[in-house]
Design an enzyme around this catalytic site. Sequence first.
Site, PDB file in Angstrom:
ATOM      1  N   LYS A  51       0.865  -1.174   0.000  1.00 12.22           N
ATOM      2  CA  LYS A  51       0.000   0.000   0.000  1.00 12.22           C
ATOM      3  C   LYS A  51       0.910   1.235   0.000  1.00 12.22           C
ATOM      4  O   LYS A  51       2.002   1.203   0.586  1.00 12.22           O
ATOM      5  CB  LYS A  51      -0.888  -0.036   1.258  1.00 12.22           C
ATOM      6  N   GLY A  52       0.488   2.314  -0.658  1.00 15.89           N
ATOM      7  CA  GLY A  52       1.307   3.524  -0.752  1.00 15.89           C
ATOM      8  C   GLY A  52       1.781   3.988   0.622  1.00 15.89           C
ATOM      9  O   GLY A  52       0.955   4.236   1.505  1.00 15.89           O
ATOM     10  N   GLY A  78      -7.885   7.020  -0.432  1.00 15.50           N
ATOM     11  CA  GLY A  78      -7.126   8.216  -0.035  1.00 15.50           C
ATOM     12  C   GLY A  78      -5.834   7.916   0.679  1.00 15.50           C
ATOM     13  O   GLY A  78      -5.393   8.691   1.529  1.00 15.50           O
ATOM     14  N   ASN A 105       5.734   0.901  -2.381  1.00 12.30           N
ATOM     15  CA  ASN A 105       5.008   1.942  -3.121  1.00 12.30           C
ATOM     16  C   ASN A 105       5.024   3.204  -2.248  1.00 12.30           C
ATOM     17  O   ASN A 105       4.725   3.154  -1.059  1.00 12.30           O
ATOM     18  CB  ASN A 105       3.581   1.446  -3.386  1.00 12.30           C
ATOM     19  N   CYS A 136      -2.242   8.846  -8.013  1.00  8.62           N
ATOM     20  CA  CYS A 136      -3.456   8.514  -7.254  1.00  8.62           C
ATOM     21  C   CYS A 136      -4.520   9.580  -7.482  1.00  8.62           C
ATOM     22  O   CYS A 136      -4.301  10.754  -7.194  1.00  8.62           O
ATOM     23  CB  CYS A 136      -3.165   8.421  -5.765  1.00  8.62           C
ATOM     24  N   ASN A 198      -2.564   3.234 -13.154  1.00  8.81           N
ATOM     25  CA  ASN A 198      -3.306   3.440 -11.929  1.00  8.81           C
ATOM     26  C   ASN A 198      -4.788   3.508 -12.309  1.00  8.81           C
ATOM     27  O   ASN A 198      -5.143   3.282 -13.466  1.00  8.81           O
ATOM     28  CB  ASN A 198      -2.830   4.731 -11.243  1.00  8.81           C
ATOM     29  N   GLY A 223     -10.360  -2.874 -12.078  1.00 14.56           N
ATOM     30  CA  GLY A 223     -11.021  -4.141 -12.402  1.00 14.56           C
ATOM     31  C   GLY A 223     -11.156  -4.337 -13.910  1.00 14.56           C
ATOM     32  O   GLY A 223     -10.719  -3.486 -14.706  1.00 14.56           O
ATOM     33  N   GLY A 271      -4.556  -6.452  -9.104  1.00 16.13           N
ATOM     34  CA  GLY A 271      -5.147  -5.682  -8.008  1.00 16.13           C
ATOM     35  C   GLY A 271      -6.520  -6.173  -7.610  1.00 16.13           C
ATOM     36  O   GLY A 271      -6.665  -7.143  -6.851  1.00 16.13           O
ATOM     37  N   THR A 272      -7.537  -5.541  -8.177  1.00 16.30           N
ATOM     38  CA  THR A 272      -8.926  -5.762  -7.781  1.00 16.30           C
ATOM     39  C   THR A 272      -9.332  -7.231  -7.730  1.00 16.30           C
ATOM     40  O   THR A 272     -10.101  -7.627  -6.847  1.00 16.30           O
ATOM     41  CB  THR A 272      -9.836  -4.981  -8.762  1.00 16.30           C
TER      42      THR A 272
HETATM   43  C1  LIG Z   1      -8.630  -0.109  -3.105  1.00 13.52           C
HETATM   44  C2  LIG Z   1      -7.470   0.274  -3.959  1.00 13.52           C
HETATM   45  C3  LIG Z   1      -6.377   0.948  -3.391  1.00 13.52           C
HETATM   46  C4  LIG Z   1      -5.279   1.304  -4.189  1.00 13.52           C
HETATM   47  N1  LIG Z   1      -4.217   1.929  -3.608  1.00 13.52           N
HETATM   48  C5  LIG Z   1      -3.104   2.228  -4.353  1.00 13.52           C
HETATM   49  C6  LIG Z   1      -1.944   2.807  -3.752  1.00 13.52           C
HETATM   50  O1  LIG Z   1      -1.873   3.024  -2.541  1.00 13.52           O
HETATM   51  N2  LIG Z   1      -0.898   3.110  -4.570  1.00 13.52           N
HETATM   52  C7  LIG Z   1      -0.913   2.850  -5.914  1.00 13.52           C
HETATM   53  O2  LIG Z   1       0.068   3.132  -6.600  1.00 13.52           O
HETATM   54  N3  LIG Z   1      -1.984   2.269  -6.503  1.00 13.52           N
HETATM   55  C8  LIG Z   1      -3.081   1.952  -5.755  1.00 13.52           C
HETATM   56  N4  LIG Z   1      -4.167   1.360  -6.358  1.00 13.52           N
HETATM   57  C9  LIG Z   1      -4.151   1.095  -7.799  1.00 13.52           C
HETATM   58  C10 LIG Z   1      -3.787  -0.360  -8.123  1.00 13.52           C
HETATM   59  O3  LIG Z   1      -2.491  -0.690  -7.656  1.00 13.52           O
HETATM   60  C11 LIG Z   1      -3.872  -0.627  -9.654  1.00 13.52           C
HETATM   61  O4  LIG Z   1      -3.016   0.287 -10.313  1.00 13.52           O
HETATM   62  C12 LIG Z   1      -5.279  -0.422 -10.208  1.00 13.52           C
HETATM   63  O5  LIG Z   1      -6.264  -0.836  -9.292  1.00 13.52           O
HETATM   64  C13 LIG Z   1      -5.486  -1.175 -11.541  1.00 13.52           C
HETATM   65  O6  LIG Z   1      -5.314  -2.575 -11.389  1.00 13.52           O
HETATM   66  P1  LIG Z   1      -6.549  -3.600 -11.116  1.00 13.52           P
HETATM   67  O7  LIG Z   1      -7.611  -3.293 -12.125  1.00 13.52           O
HETATM   68  O8  LIG Z   1      -5.961  -4.968 -11.231  1.00 13.52           O
HETATM   69  O9  LIG Z   1      -7.042  -3.311  -9.715  1.00 13.52           O
HETATM   70  C14 LIG Z   1      -5.276   0.995  -5.572  1.00 13.52           C
HETATM   71  C15 LIG Z   1      -6.366   0.310  -6.136  1.00 13.52           C
HETATM   72  C16 LIG Z   1      -7.452  -0.060  -5.362  1.00 13.52           C
HETATM   73  C17 LIG Z   1      -8.602  -0.806  -5.988  1.00 13.52           C
END
Ligand SMILES: Cc1cc2nc3c(=O)[nH]c(=O)nc-3n(C[C@H](O)[C@H](O)[C@H](O)COP(=O)(O)O)c2cc1C
Length: 311
Positions: A51-52, A78, A105, A136, A198, A223, A271-272
């Site tokens: 997580k960031g 956030g 991150n 973000c 992102n 997603g 991710g999702t």
């Molecule tokens: C709940 C949530 C929190 C996320 N937090 C971060 C984060 O802290 N730092 C970051 O670089 N990307 C963050 N992301 C983005 C994901 O790492 C990824 O780039 C994005 O969700 C696309 O991939 P996915 O469709 O497989 O989820 C977050 C995504 C989600 C859904």
Amino acid sequence: MLDPVQSSRLEVQIAGVQFKNPVIGASGTFGYGLEFADLIDLDRLGGFSTKGLSARPLAGNPPPRIVETHGGMLNAIGLQNVGARAFIEDKLPLIRKYDTRVIANVFGYSDDDYLEAVSILNEGDGIALYELNISCPNVKEGGIVIGNDERAAARLTEKVKRISHRPLIVKLSPNVADIARIARAIVQAGADALSLINTVVGMSIDVNTCKPRLNYGTGGLSGPAIRPIAVRMVYEVAAAVKVPLLGMGGIAAAQDALEFMIAGATAVQIGTANYYDPRVTMKVIDGLESYCRDRSIEQITSIVGSLSFPH
Ligand SMILES: Cc1cc2nc3c(=O)[nH]c(=O)nc-3n(C[C@H](O)[C@H](O)[C@H](O)COP(=O)(O)O)c2cc1C
């Protein structure tokens, strides 16, 4: 004979760091890795991105912070996190027991915030690379503002690169007019690799209350719904720069991961999909292994950027 799962054909290198396979848990959806220790075999995972992390702990936005949408979800968490210091003191010693690559991150509201977070993380033992989140969409200042401005993004990359003890991945925003242009500026400034994408800024409205379904108003869409956008962007960025790419956006199966690799990504992040299928990373590793075996592909790196057009 080698167990297929242990074979070396899935190995990839990113900025001199070797990954046993190209499957990486995406930031924000994989906690600090430890949350998945009872759900999957972390030793089989290529790596994960935390997580960031910011120089100080952050509480994030007030709820509701997540809503489900067709083929995806919107989030406005956030950047809630324990802070870089607590990460290296409380989390890293436990993570180090696992044989997987840790990507830290990093997030900040200003250049100095990023530099402070990275200098704290430099003291931690067991981090393989940094991933700068300059993309973000769920905070009002910092990250996204930098990620949308090629000069600000290049300036930050250069500053972080100067103090970083580890190779630097910079994470790109899809919420820009020309992602290849920003990618070039960041690579020229010294980034060792790029990750993309992102989340895509979106909005969902409750028609009974006439209010946004997220407290923050807008949120980041992730997603399967965003996958074709992400694949297209990886393809465009791969044509623009020479550094390795980590592709992500809606990956839920090996087939999806392969699309990103053929478009030009050396590795993928998931991710999702972890939310509805916590074992998805293991299934993708198995699927990549089968794909290579069935086609007698000796090194998965040979498919990276192998896209060809019908004419
Ligand atoms: C709940 C949530 C929190 C996320 N937090 C971060 C984060 O802290 N730092 C970051 O670089 N990307 C963050 N992301 C983005 C994901 O790492 C990824 O780039 C994005 O969700 C696309 O991939 P996915 O469709 O497989 O989820 C977050 C995504 C989600 C859904």
